[in-house]
Scaffold this motif. Structure first.
Motif, short mmCIF file in Angstrom:
data_model
loop_
_atom_site.label_atom_id
_atom_site.label_comp_id
_atom_site.label_asym_id
_atom_site.label_seq_id
_atom_site.Cartn_x
_atom_site.Cartn_y
_atom_site.Cartn_z
N SER A 109 23.07 26.33 5.43
CA SER A 109 23.99 25.21 5.62
C SER A 109 23.18 23.91 5.53
N HIS A 110 23.78 22.81 5.97
CA HIS A 110 23.13 21.49 5.92
C HIS A 110 22.71 21.14 4.49
N PHE A 111 23.62 21.29 3.54
CA PHE A 111 23.33 20.93 2.17
C PHE A 111 23.49 19.43 1.91
N ILE A 112 24.31 18.76 2.73
CA ILE A 112 24.56 17.34 2.51
C ILE A 112 23.38 16.53 3.03
N PRO A 113 22.73 15.76 2.16
CA PRO A 113 21.61 14.93 2.63
C PRO A 113 22.11 13.83 3.57
N PRO A 114 21.28 13.37 4.47
CA PRO A 114 21.68 12.26 5.33
C PRO A 114 21.84 10.98 4.53
N ARG A 115 22.73 10.11 4.95
CA ARG A 115 22.86 8.80 4.34
C ARG A 115 21.59 7.99 4.58
N PRO A 116 21.32 7.00 3.74
CA PRO A 116 20.08 6.23 3.89
C PRO A 116 19.92 5.58 5.26
N ASP A 117 21.05 5.24 5.90
CA ASP A 117 20.98 4.56 7.19
C ASP A 117 21.07 5.52 8.38
N ALA A 118 21.09 6.87 8.10
CA ALA A 118 21.22 7.85 9.17
C ALA A 118 19.85 8.21 9.74
N GLN A 119 19.85 8.71 10.98
CA GLN A 119 18.62 9.19 11.57
C GLN A 119 18.20 10.48 10.88
N PRO A 120 16.90 10.65 10.57
CA PRO A 120 16.47 11.87 9.88
C PRO A 120 16.66 13.11 10.74
N ARG A 121 17.00 14.25 10.07
CA ARG A 121 17.12 15.51 10.78
C ARG A 121 15.74 16.11 10.99
N THR A 122 15.62 16.87 12.03
CA THR A 122 14.35 17.53 12.31
C THR A 122 14.60 18.97 12.69
N GLY A 123 13.56 19.80 12.61
CA GLY A 123 13.65 21.19 13.06
C GLY A 123 14.72 21.94 12.33
#
Length: 247
Positions: A224-238
């Motif tokens: 899952s989590h195929f959608i990349p974060p938007r440029p202004d979003a906090q980066p995902r971790t772990g």
């Protein structure tokens, strides 16, 4: 304007064949394309070329409530709810397929840095199928292997409907691929294939649609989590980090 969705699910063979032969109808469902999954770049004669139980469904809805009701109440919707889907806001259209011709050419300006989803839909001219395959397979591999796609796949419904679906880290990356601005030996495959299409069209109808991803739900083949974060979003971790996957 309503909304769109794209679904991936592995369903029982009978359910899959029934949906491929007769598209579902439901309140608030404007249009639906039910297709069998296909691995990008797979050999022409291969079980990976048409995976009947791996359904790919692209749909237009009056609103999100209609989609929710379909997933909860319709037999095919319940089967699809066991897989993965993304909900989409329409942005732009090139070309035309009759069932989608009511969509405006564009809905406004977009941020070139934001993630986008691209869907193509084609009705192939059957005499042109050998040319389409010859020019199309290198492009399939180009999109599949592109470093800026997080999910890329194709789907088909015999005898003439073919579709592709891809999620891009940005619209800038997608248009760079389309116009051959990338580096490397394979960079101009898509651009050259489009020039060949302009010379003698492969299709009776063809359209490319661009969407803004709104939300994704479920998982596909354990990912899952195929959608990349938007440029202004906090980066995902772990565990929430973006994962690459190509079907």
């Amino acid at each position: 304007m309503g909304m769109h969705s794209f679904h991936l699910a592995r369903v029982p063979l009978g359910r899959a064949l029934g949906a491929l032969l007769r598209a579902p109808a439901a309140p608030g469902l404007v249009h639906v394309e039910v297709l069998a999954g296909m691995q990008l770049g797979a050999p022409v004669v291969s079980p990976r070329r048409m995976q009947v139980r791996n359904l790919a469904v692209f749909a237009e809805w009056d609103d999100e409530a209609a989609l929710e009701a379909f997933l909860a109440e319709h037999p095919l919707g319940r089967a699809l709810s066991s897989g993965w889907h993304v909900r989409l806001a329409y942005l732009r259209r090139w070309g035309e397929v009759r069932e989608l011709a009511h969509l405006p050419a564009e809905t406004g300006r977009t941020d070139p840095a934001e993630p986008v989803v691209a869907v193509t839909l084609a009705r192939v001219r059957l005499p042109e199928l050998p040319r389409f395959i010859r020019w199309g397979r290198p492009v399939e591999r180009q999109v599949r292997d592109h470093p800026e796609t997080t999910l890329a796949l194709a789907a088909m419904r015999p005898p003439r409907t073919v579709s592709t679906f891809s999620i891009w880290t940005s619209s800038r990356a997608m248009t760079g691929m389309v116009f051959g601005r990338d580096r490397g030996d394979t960079a101009r495959r898509h651009h050259e294939a489009m020039a060949e299409r302009d010379r003698r069209d492969f299709h009776r109808e063809f359209t490319t649609l661009r969407f803004r991803p709104l939300s994704e739900h479920g998982s596909w083949q354990g990912k899952s989590h195929f959608i990349p974060p938007r440029p202004d979003a906090q980066p995902r971790t772990g565990a929430d980090a973006r994962r690459r996957f190509f079907t």
